[in-house]
Design a protein around this motif. Structure first.
Motif, short mmCIF file in Angstrom:
data_model
loop_
_atom_site.label_atom_id
_atom_site.label_comp_id
_atom_site.label_asym_id
_atom_site.label_seq_id
_atom_site.Cartn_x
_atom_site.Cartn_y
_atom_site.Cartn_z
N GLU A 22 -60.66 2.99 -29.25
CA GLU A 22 -61.02 1.77 -28.52
C GLU A 22 -62.38 1.91 -27.84
O GLU A 22 -63.23 1.01 -27.92
CB GLU A 22 -59.95 1.45 -27.48
N PHE A 64 -52.34 7.55 -34.33
CA PHE A 64 -53.28 8.06 -33.33
C PHE A 64 -52.56 8.46 -32.05
O PHE A 64 -53.05 9.31 -31.29
CB PHE A 64 -54.34 7.00 -33.01
N ARG A 103 -55.56 -1.05 -29.99
CA ARG A 103 -56.55 -0.34 -30.80
C ARG A 103 -56.89 -1.11 -32.08
O ARG A 103 -58.06 -1.27 -32.44
CB ARG A 103 -56.02 1.06 -31.14
N ASN A 152 -50.98 0.71 -29.86
CA ASN A 152 -51.51 0.62 -31.23
C ASN A 152 -52.08 -0.77 -31.48
O ASN A 152 -53.10 -0.93 -32.15
CB ASN A 152 -50.41 0.90 -32.25
N GLY A 205 -49.62 3.67 -36.31
CA GLY A 205 -49.77 4.16 -34.95
C GLY A 205 -49.90 5.66 -34.82
O GLY A 205 -49.60 6.22 -33.76
N ASN A 257 -55.40 6.58 -29.15
CA ASN A 257 -55.94 5.24 -29.33
C ASN A 257 -57.10 4.95 -28.40
O ASN A 257 -58.01 4.17 -28.73
CB ASN A 257 -54.83 4.20 -29.12
N GLN A 271 -51.52 3.62 -24.52
CA GLN A 271 -51.73 4.08 -25.90
C GLN A 271 -51.30 3.01 -26.91
O GLN A 271 -50.81 3.32 -28.00
CB GLN A 271 -50.97 5.38 -26.15
#
Length: 301
Positions: free
Chosen positions: A61, A267, A24, A21, A265, A57, A19
């Motif tokens: 992506e 997400f 992403r 950040n 961050g 994220n 995950q």
């Protein structure tokens, strides 16, 4: 990204947690510049052969078309991030591509300049009339791969702020964080010791990207009180750790003006939906049966 473009790169490679950040943000920035993005995302041995899903994220992506390759944390620790990045680079070069590598977290001497410039921007804002005589004694931020806190520390030291930087580490061993910070300072030829320039406290809790009930409750309280949404991996843990430290050591912070840097961050919160479900599950069916009869419903269409 500017460096990548100046070198004629046609694709970007970087690495991080499942995950991440940073990954992403890199994937999105790559698309702005029409560059392909290859992400190495680290996960557990149990999940490495499974579809990583579309939460947080990962959704962003995969939505922008990043190429996702999974590796285990054991491989990350045994081989090292640079070796994993080089594997992808070698493959792409053989395919005739021109890849550009960004290290984990974007934390190298070039990436660190981002937060040196951030301090310059803060300094310029404080010189504006509406801020009057406002100044800061301390800066608080989360610490992941050390680029953010080294940039803030060095920027503060070089500027008129001279604020002390307090970093809350969100995973790993504290000694390692000081070593990461020192390596960046040495790369920048700063001739400074990380232990003199900043203060790092441990706030990983149960571990990197693992949230406790108390941490998520704190994030919920901040959101309800201020409208500010903290992420569960970085700023959420840092703000929670800072809050605890203020309560535990009131004399340490008494009368001091503190600037908290929220590094984004949010997400990552979507990956915590199951843990948050009981906390934010306030809803009910709207009661309208006493207000309108079936024969009157046509007026709304």
């Amino acid at each position: 990204m500017a460096d990548a473009m100046s070198l004629g790169a046609d694709c970007i490679i970087t690495i991080g947690a499942i995950q991440s950040n940073h990954c992403r943000a890199t994937a999105i920035a790559s698309k702005y510049l029409n560059l392909d993005c290859f992400l190495i995302l680290c996960t557990s041995e149990v999940n490495v052969d499974k579809d990583p899903g579309l939460s947080g994220n990962l959704l962003i992506e995969r939505l922008v078309g990043a190429h996702v390759e999974l590796a285990t944390w054991e491989e990350f620790e045994k081989i090292g991030s640079l070796a994993l990045l080089n594997l992808v680079q070698e493959r792409l070069v053989k395919e005739g591509r021109r890849p550009y590598i960004i290290p984990v977290g974007g934390s190298n001497s070039l990436g660190t300049w981002g937060y040196i410039e951030a301090v310059r921007e803060i300094e310029q804002q404080l010189q504006q009339r509406e801020f009057g005589e406002v100044s800061f004694d301390d800066i608080v931020a989360a610490c992941g791969s050390a680029g953010t806190i080294v940039g803030l520390s060095l920027g503060s030291w070089l500027s008129t702020l001279k604020a002390k930087v307090h970093a809350f580490a969100v995973g790993g061993d504290l000694d390692n964080y000081y070593e990461y910070a020192q390596a960046l300072l040495d790369e920048l030829q700063a001739n400074l010791r990380s232990c003199d320039l900043l203060h790092i406290q441990d706030e990983k809790g149960l571990g990197y990207a693992i949230s406790t009930t108390e941490e998520l409750a704190f994030i919920k309280e901040v959101a309800e009180t201020t409208g500010v949404i903290l992420d569960p991996v970085y700023s959420g843990k840092a703000a929670y750790g800072f809050s605890k430290d203020v309560k535990k050591n009131p004399a340490k912070w008494a009368g001091r003006k503190v600037l908290f840097i929220h590094t984004g961050g949010i997400f990552g919160l979507y990956d915590k939906s199951k843990q948050l479900n009981d906390t934010v599950g306030k809803w009910n069916r709207m009661e309208i049966h006493d207000l309108i009869s079936p024969k009157d419903s046509s007026q709304f269409w």
